[in-house]
Design a protein around this motif. Structure first.
Motif, short mmCIF file in Angstrom:
data_model
loop_
_atom_site.label_atom_id
_atom_site.label_comp_id
_atom_site.label_asym_id
_atom_site.label_seq_id
_atom_site.Cartn_x
_atom_site.Cartn_y
_atom_site.Cartn_z
N TYR A 1 0.82 -1.24 0.07
CA TYR A 1 0.19 -0.05 -0.11
C TYR A 1 0.96 1.25 -0.11
N THR A 2 0.26 2.26 -0.37
CA THR A 2 0.89 3.65 -0.16
C THR A 2 0.42 4.33 0.90
N THR A 3 1.24 5.39 1.52
CA THR A 3 0.77 6.15 2.84
C THR A 3 1.61 7.39 2.72
N ASP A 4 1.07 8.53 3.17
CA ASP A 4 1.90 9.67 3.42
C ASP A 4 2.64 9.58 4.72
N PRO A 5 4.07 9.61 4.65
CA PRO A 5 4.67 9.96 6.24
C PRO A 5 4.31 10.79 7.04
N ASP A 6 4.15 10.57 8.33
CA ASP A 6 3.84 11.42 9.26
C ASP A 6 4.68 12.55 9.54
N GLU A 7 3.86 13.97 9.36
CA GLU A 7 4.85 15.03 9.22
C GLU A 7 5.50 15.40 10.57
N LYS A 8 5.20 14.59 11.76
CA LYS A 8 5.77 14.88 12.99
C LYS A 8 7.12 14.14 12.87
N ASP A 9 7.02 13.00 12.39
CA ASP A 9 8.15 12.03 12.34
C ASP A 9 9.40 12.30 11.37
N PHE A 10 8.64 12.76 9.96
CA PHE A 10 9.51 13.02 8.72
C PHE A 10 8.92 14.40 8.45
N PRO A 11 9.38 15.44 8.88
CA PRO A 11 8.97 16.67 8.69
C PRO A 11 9.38 17.31 7.26
N LEU A 12 10.39 16.71 6.73
CA LEU A 12 10.93 17.26 5.19
C LEU A 12 10.47 16.31 4.36
N ALA A 13 9.48 15.36 4.65
CA ALA A 13 9.15 14.11 3.40
C ALA A 13 8.10 14.96 2.84
N ASP A 14 8.40 14.92 1.36
CA ASP A 14 7.36 15.24 0.49
C ASP A 14 6.97 14.31 -0.65
N TRP A 15 7.02 12.99 -0.15
CA TRP A 15 6.86 11.80 -0.99
C TRP A 15 5.91 10.61 -0.33
N GLU A 16 5.45 9.96 -1.20
CA GLU A 16 4.29 9.03 -0.87
C GLU A 16 5.18 7.78 -0.54
N ALA A 17 5.23 7.16 0.40
CA ALA A 17 5.96 5.95 0.83
C ALA A 17 5.32 4.62 0.49
N LEU A 18 5.88 3.87 0.17
CA LEU A 18 5.35 2.55 -0.35
C LEU A 18 5.53 1.57 0.99
N ALA A 19 4.80 0.61 1.33
CA ALA A 19 5.04 -0.08 2.47
C ALA A 19 4.14 -1.43 2.16
N VAL A 20 4.40 -2.56 3.08
CA VAL A 20 3.74 -3.61 3.11
C VAL A 20 3.13 -4.17 4.54
N ALA A 21 2.19 -4.79 4.72
CA ALA A 21 1.62 -5.12 6.01
C ALA A 21 1.30 -6.56 5.80
N PHE A 22 1.29 -7.45 6.83
CA PHE A 22 1.02 -8.84 6.90
C PHE A 22 0.00 -9.20 7.73
N PHE A 23 -1.17 -10.06 7.03
CA PHE A 23 -2.10 -10.27 8.08
C PHE A 23 -2.52 -11.78 7.87
N THR A 24 -3.35 -12.27 8.88
CA THR A 24 -3.70 -13.78 8.84
C THR A 24 -5.22 -13.89 9.04
N GLY A 25 -5.54 -14.83 8.72
CA GLY A 25 -7.27 -15.08 9.13
C GLY A 25 -8.03 -15.13 7.82
N SER A 26 -9.31 -14.85 7.80
CA SER A 26 -10.43 -14.76 6.93
C SER A 26 -11.71 -13.97 7.31
N ASP A 27 -12.47 -13.59 6.52
CA ASP A 27 -13.83 -12.78 6.96
C ASP A 27 -14.74 -13.59 7.76
N GLU A 28 -14.33 -15.27 7.69
CA GLU A 28 -15.27 -16.17 8.51
C GLU A 28 -14.56 -16.04 9.91
N ASN A 29 -13.36 -16.17 10.11
CA ASN A 29 -12.68 -16.39 11.32
C ASN A 29 -12.11 -15.09 11.94
#
Length: 192
Positions: A63-91
């Motif tokens: 996914y893409t996200t904008d870096p938090d201005e508090k943590d990255f005050p000079l960031a003027d770019w969109e970050a690319l990241a990944v997240a990991f999930f387990t499960g299903s809609d049923e469980n």
């Protein structure tokens, strides 16, 4: 007196954490469906889901996200990241982590390598997974290939087009990535 002060500070810290979880939309635990898992299980505001892929019991979300201005005050770019999930809609779904965006970048392409290691209480590896991904900036790069240090040859991977941008994504320990022109000339190589 010193012991009382330590207990008071500890209680304030615990109350602060409880208050943060109460106010924050970020949640731990299980989520009812995948959309809720993305909304509440990722600690950043998700701009766009670029790619989702299942690897055994793990669902990897790029996914893409904008870096938090508090943590990255000079960031003027969109970050690319990944997240990991387990499960299903049923469980129910559970966020397993990730969310980093340390990367190598230039005008041609970016390279992110995100490991996902998870262990049971006895220290046995439940998951040992690596994701290599990035964005292709140079329009002359028409193919992306990856390989591991021990492999002799590169393997071409799909370029994913999403909202006018081009990305690549590969599950595996393949830290060497190269972008090729139409004629097969190496325009850029990252890693190894």
């Amino acid at each position: 007196m010193k012991k009382t002060r330590i207990i008071a500070i500890s209680l304030l810290a615990v109350l602060g954490v409880i208050l943060w979880f109460y106010i924050s939309e970020f949640e731990f635990g299980k989520y009812d469906d995948f959309q809720e898992a993305i909304e509440k299980g990722i600690p950043y505001e998700v701009n766009n889901i670029v790619h989702t892929e299942e690897q055994g019991e793990i669902t990897v979300v790029m996914y893409t996200t904008d870096p938090d201005e508090k943590d990255f005050p000079l960031a003027d770019w969109e970050a690319l990241a990944v997240a990991f999930f387990t499960g299903s809609d049923e469980n129910g779904w559970e966020s397993k982590g990730g969310h980093g965006w340390s990367h190598y970048e230039n005008d041609n392409m970016t390279l992110y390598i995100e490991p996902f290691l998870d262990f049971d209480r006895q220290g046995n590896a439940l998951y040992d997974l690596y994701v290599v991904f990035g964005e292709v900036h140079n329009p002359e790069i028409l193919a992306v290939e990856t390989k591991g240090h021990e492999e002799d040859s590169f393997e071409e991977i799909e370029i994913i087009e999403n909202e006018g941008k081009r990305y690549y994504f590969r599950i595996g320990r393949e830290p060497i990535v190269r972008g090729l022109s139409k004629s097969g000339e190496v325009i850029d190589r990252k890693g190894g």
